[in-house]
Motif scaffolding. Structure first.
Motif, PDB file in Angstrom:
ATOM      1  N   PHE A  90      39.792  59.047  26.604  1.00  8.92           N
ATOM      2  CA  PHE A  90      39.264  59.775  28.199  1.00  8.92           C
ATOM      3  C   PHE A  90      39.790  60.591  28.251  1.00  8.92           C
ATOM      4  N   LEU A  91      39.712  61.251  29.707  1.00  7.01           N
ATOM      5  CA  LEU A  91      40.485  62.784  30.648  1.00  7.01           C
ATOM      6  C   LEU A  91      40.368  61.866  31.919  1.00  7.01           C
ATOM      7  N   ASP A  92      41.964  61.894  32.355  1.00  8.38           N
ATOM      8  CA  ASP A  92      41.759  61.315  33.963  1.00  8.38           C
ATOM      9  C   ASP A  92      40.129  61.036  34.553  1.00  8.38           C
ATOM     10  N   TRP A  93      39.555  62.322  34.767  1.00  9.43           N
ATOM     11  CA  TRP A  93      38.278  61.723  35.533  1.00  9.43           C
ATOM     12  C   TRP A  93      37.790  60.905  35.074  1.00  9.43           C
ATOM     13  N   GLU A  94      37.620  60.813  33.689  1.00  4.73           N
ATOM     14  CA  GLU A  94      36.628  60.141  32.899  1.00  4.73           C
ATOM     15  C   GLU A  94      37.046  58.336  32.547  1.00  4.73           C
ATOM     16  N   ARG A  95      38.157  58.909  31.978  1.00  3.92           N
ATOM     17  CA  ARG A  95      38.829  57.551  32.572  1.00  3.92           C
ATOM     18  C   ARG A  95      38.480  56.604  33.490  1.00  3.92           C
ATOM     19  N   HIS A  96      38.984  57.153  34.830  1.00  2.00           N
ATOM     20  CA  HIS A  96      38.813  56.689  36.150  1.00  2.00           C
ATOM     21  C   HIS A  96      37.359  55.780  35.682  1.00  2.00           C
ATOM     22  N   GLN A  97      36.728  56.807  35.841  1.00  6.06           N
ATOM     23  CA  GLN A  97      35.137  56.176  35.444  1.00  6.06           C
ATOM     24  C   GLN A  97      34.995  55.414  35.311  1.00  6.06           C
ATOM     25  N   ILE A  98      34.993  55.099  33.907  1.00  7.17           N
ATOM     26  CA  ILE A  98      34.251  53.916  32.732  1.00  7.17           C
ATOM     27  C   ILE A  98      34.984  53.236  33.219  1.00  7.17           C
ATOM     28  N   THR A  99      36.320  53.170  34.222  1.00  2.00           N
ATOM     29  CA  THR A  99      37.297  52.043  34.476  1.00  2.00           C
ATOM     30  C   THR A  99      36.563  51.062  35.288  1.00  2.00           C
ATOM     31  N   THR A 100      36.567  51.912  36.462  1.00  2.00           N
ATOM     32  CA  THR A 100      36.013  51.321  37.463  1.00  2.00           C
ATOM     33  C   THR A 100      34.606  50.857  37.879  1.00  2.00           C
ATOM     34  N   GLN A 101      33.930  51.833  37.012  1.00  2.00           N
ATOM     35  CA  GLN A 101      32.295  51.774  36.821  1.00  2.00           C
ATOM     36  C   GLN A 101      31.355  51.065  35.215  1.00  2.00           C
ATOM     37  N   TYR A 102      32.274  50.417  34.351  1.00  2.00           N
ATOM     38  CA  TYR A 102      32.134  49.641  33.502  1.00  2.00           C
ATOM     39  C   TYR A 102      33.306  47.897  33.484  1.00  2.00           C
ATOM     40  N   ILE A 103      34.531  49.015  32.952  1.00  2.00           N
ATOM     41  CA  ILE A 103      35.779  47.675  32.003  1.00  2.00           C
ATOM     42  C   ILE A 103      35.970  46.917  33.381  1.00  2.00           C
ATOM     43  N   LEU A 104      35.915  47.622  34.165  1.00  2.00           N
ATOM     44  CA  LEU A 104      36.684  46.305  35.419  1.00  2.00           C
ATOM     45  C   LEU A 104      35.182  45.271  35.695  1.00  2.00           C
ATOM     46  N   PRO A 105      34.255  46.000  36.220  1.00  3.27           N
ATOM     47  CA  PRO A 105      33.375  45.205  36.451  1.00  3.27           C
ATOM     48  C   PRO A 105      32.878  43.990  35.086  1.00  3.27           C
ATOM     49  N   ARG A 106      32.891  44.065  34.404  1.00  2.01           N
ATOM     50  CA  ARG A 106      32.976  43.798  32.898  1.00  2.01           C
ATOM     51  C   ARG A 106      33.543  42.312  32.512  1.00  2.01           C
ATOM     52  N   LEU A 107      34.524  42.815  32.996  1.00  4.28           N
ATOM     53  CA  LEU A 107      36.557  41.816  32.636  1.00  4.28           C
ATOM     54  C   LEU A 107      35.549  40.727  34.061  1.00  4.28           C
ATOM     55  N   GLU A 108      35.481  41.319  35.321  1.00  2.00           N
ATOM     56  CA  GLU A 108      35.224  40.451  35.771  1.00  2.00           C
ATOM     57  C   GLU A 108      34.444  39.807  36.060  1.00  2.00           C
ATOM     58  N   ALA A 109      32.850  39.559  35.610  1.00  2.00           N
ATOM     59  CA  ALA A 109      31.808  39.306  34.352  1.00  2.00           C
ATOM     60  C   ALA A 109      32.351  37.789  33.994  1.00  2.00           C
ATOM     61  N   ALA A 110      32.654  37.894  33.057  1.00  2.00           N
ATOM     62  CA  ALA A 110      33.855  37.680  32.184  1.00  2.00           C
ATOM     63  C   ALA A 110      34.686  36.516  32.578  1.00  2.00           C
ATOM     64  N   SER A 111      35.288  36.847  33.554  1.00  2.00           N
ATOM     65  CA  SER A 111      36.125  35.849  34.385  1.00  2.00           C
ATOM     66  C   SER A 111      35.545  34.747  34.899  1.00  2.00           C
ATOM     67  N   GLN A 112      34.084  35.590  35.973  1.00  2.00           N
ATOM     68  CA  GLN A 112      33.182  34.157  36.617  1.00  2.00           C
ATOM     69  C   GLN A 112      32.483  33.482  35.934  1.00  2.00           C
ATOM     70  N   LEU A 113      32.883  33.573  34.347  1.00  2.00           N
ATOM     71  CA  LEU A 113      31.660  32.852  33.761  1.00  2.00           C
ATOM     72  C   LEU A 113      32.127  31.473  33.528  1.00  2.00           C
ATOM     73  N   PRO A 114      32.835  30.611  33.876  1.00  2.00           N
ATOM     74  CA  PRO A 114      33.458  29.926  33.748  1.00  2.00           C
ATOM     75  C   PRO A 114      33.321  28.937  34.730  1.00  2.00           C
ATOM     76  N   LYS A 115      32.985  27.389  35.123  1.00  2.00           N
ATOM     77  CA  LYS A 115      33.100  26.930  35.967  1.00  2.00           C
ATOM     78  C   LYS A 115      34.626  26.727  36.606  1.00  2.00           C
ATOM     79  N   SER A 116      35.954  26.330  35.915  1.00  2.00           N
ATOM     80  CA  SER A 116      36.981  26.672  36.107  1.00  2.00           C
ATOM     81  C   SER A 116      38.203  27.845  36.421  1.00  2.00           C
ATOM     82  N   LYS A 117      38.917  28.175  37.204  1.00  2.00           N
ATOM     83  CA  LYS A 117      39.806  29.496  37.275  1.00  2.00           C
ATOM     84  C   LYS A 117      40.277  29.274  35.989  1.00  2.00           C
ATOM     85  N   VAL A 118      39.997  30.685  35.636  1.00  2.00           N
ATOM     86  CA  VAL A 118      40.689  31.642  34.251  1.00  2.00           C
ATOM     87  C   VAL A 118      41.444  33.060  34.849  1.00  2.00           C
TER      88      VAL A 118
END
Length: 580
Positions: A90-118
């Protein structure tokens, strides 16, 4: 009688006393020893079973936490949209938008799934996706914070663990300690990440979790005082708790002969939960059982010895009275009579002696022999109907249930036992209906299933209309009993009974999935070989042939390791009851 002969004479009083003492001491010692050994084994086995259940529950709790942590990796792996974004360019702006609006939220949500801190880290082969990560300070690693990161695979592509993890199948994963995991008490789940459009590897998912979050806080107290609980890795090394973290006393040498060792493997993670419970926890119970057993045996010996002395003295007096009278009669004192008060065997002997032995003895012989033959015939019939081994085992089970307080099962097995003997002893019939034969085997199987905790899987299929035909009594039980005693090798055994009419014959089939047997064994059972075994089964075949002819009887087919099928062939004869 000469004086020399009299000097060698052993009075009957001492013979009786010796016989009574032998009959008393041997059973008391044998029963006492058996009771102690049985109780000891039962206590030890019950303790081991309880500990095994506790360790199994602890391992299940740990496995639940492992599965809970695995959800983070699964959430990232199964997100196809995330996979396309992570592998795209992706281009710089598109890459920034995808990273902040989808990739990082999905990774954050995945890290919140377990009860243990991961710590969720995604290593990417795609360098166009920017890195997002935290500094690995000692404070952060010690604390075990919940984090999510994106790193380029070039950071770790030279590490052996990274290259080995990429060789895994896309659906597989592995748990291992990599980089700083061992130092700071972590373990990581590693799983390849693929592009769902091309099925090519695009990186690696790593979920790191503190060992204490997986293994700490389990139900330790259930194992008792001074117990040890730890987790070993696949190589047998200590995984948790770390030996360096244990107290000085705990780090001492463990003599496992002083402990009961219970092990339970975890499912996904290559680790084994090991519990060491001191044997002293059951020695106190065994000491109590030993003391009680010795006390009861000694008390029984004392009481029965005193009873033996009294009985031997009483009988010796009566015998001597009879001996003196007979000696006088032998010496010609034909007017000698035995004066005896009471009504017992000695009175009968005295009366018979006084009424002259010949006539009285003849009458006694006739009555006695007649009654003896009748009772012996009745006893033979009874013994042919009752299986002493089955009755003994059933009484043992009843005793065990009574000791364990299993009242419901106790009532049920007694009721089934009463039903079984009501059916088998009813009027001493040799020929019964197929319906009654089925009722007998159903009652027998119900008793066995109560004893073996419903681990006998039975199926009884009767063709309608065959119940009214006759059969020789007890044709099914020997085969079912043979399955339970000789064919059962697994946790469960399956027994299928089928009764059907085939032309002019009734065919009863008994099938099982047990050990099976060789043809030589079948020949020996049916009497075709040089060595003969299996009297009960051969007896069924002989009784059928005796009643109906050589065209009928028993046929056995068996495959070693697969099971056995027995066919019992009878003629089609409607039962004519005694009432009709």
């Amino acid at each position: 009688m000469s004086q020399a002969t009299k000097s060698k004479y052993v009075p009957i009083r001492y013979k009786l006393l010796a016989s009574y003492l032998i009959l008393v001491l041997i059973p008391v010692i044998v029963i006492g020893a058996y009771a102690y050994l049985t109780s000891s084994k039962e206590i030890e086995q019950n303790t081991r079973d309880n500990l095994d259940v506790a360790v199994h529950q602890i391992a299940n709790n740990m496995q639940f936490r492992v599965d809970d942590v695995s959800r983070s990796a699964e959430a990232v792996y199964s997100d196809q949209t995330l996979s396309r974004y992570l592998s795209g360019y992706f281009l710089d702006w598109e890459r920034h938008q995808i990273t902040t609006q989808y990739i990082l939220p999905r990774l954050e949500a995945a890290s919140q799934l377990p009860k243990s801190k991961v710590r969720l880290t995604v290593y990417l082969n795609n360098p166009t996706i920017g890195e997002v990560y935290y500094l690995e300070t000692e404070q952060v690693l010690e604390a075990g914070e919940r984090q999510y990161e994106i790193k380029h695979a070039s950071r770790v592509e030279g590490e052996p663990w990274f290259r080995e993890s990429l060789q895994l199948s896309p659906v597989d994963f592995q748990w291992r300690q990599v980089e700083l995991d061992k130092k700071y008490g972590y373990i990581s789940l590693l799983r390849p990440l693929i592009n769902y459009d091309t099925f090519e590897l695009i990186g690696l998912i790593r979920v790191s979790v503190k060992l204490k979050d997986l293994f700490e806080g389990t139900a330790f107290g259930e194992l008792g005082d001074n117990s040890r609980l730890f987790v070993l890795d696949g190589g047998g090394g200590r995984l948790y708790p770390d030996e360096a973290a244990e107290g000085e006393e705990e780090r001492g040498e463990i003599n496992e002969t002083d402990y009961i060792r219970i092990e339970k493997s975890l499912g996904d993670i290559p680790a084994t939960v090991v519990a060491l419970v001191p044997v002293d926890s059951i020695r106190e119970q065994l000491q109590k059982v030993q003391t009680l057993t010795v006390f009861v045996c000694l008390l029984s010996i004392v009481v029965l010895t005193l009873a033996s002395l009294f009985i031997s003295k009483m009988f010796s007096k009566r015998f001597m009275k009879l001996i003196h009278s007979l000696q006088a009669f032998k010496e010609g004192d034909y007017g000698r009579r035995i004066g005896y008060k009471g009504r017992d065997e000695f009175a009968d002997i005295a009366e018979s002696f006084n009424d002259m032995a010949a006539t009285t003895q003849q009458l006694i012989d006739e009555v006695y022999v007649s009654k003896l033959e009748k009772k012996e015939a009745e006893l033979q019939i009874l013994h042919a109907q009752i299986n002493p081994h089955f009755l003994n085992n059933t009484f043992s089970s009843i005793s065990r249930m009574a000791k364990l307080g299993e009242i419901a099962k106790l009532h049920e097995i007694i009721r089934e036992l009463a039903k079984f003997y009501r059916l088998t002893l009813n009027r001493g019939e040799m020929l019964i209906s197929i319906e009654k034969e089925v009722q007998i085997i159903e009652s027998y199987l119900n008793i066995q299933n109560i004893k073996y905790a419903s681990r006998i899987l039975t199926s009884i299929d009767i063709q309608p209309g065959t119940e009214r035909y006759e059969t020789v009594k007890f044709v099914l039980q020997p085969f079912v009993e043979n399955v339970l005693e000789h064919a059962w090798y697994d946790d469960e055994i399956s027994i299928d009974i089928r009764i059907e009419r085939q032309s002019d014959t009734i065919v009863m089939t008994v099938s099982d999935n047990g050990l099976g047997m060789k043809q030589e064994t079948i020949n020996a059972i049916l009497g075709a070989g040089t060595e003969k075994i299996g009297y009960g089964i051969r007896n069924v075949d002989e009784r059928i042939k005796l009643h109906y002819g050589k065209d009928y009887g028993v046929d056995i087919q068996s495959v070693v390791g697969q099971g056995t099928q027995v066919r019992i062939v009878l003629p089609v004869i409607p039962l004519i009851s005694a009432d009709s």
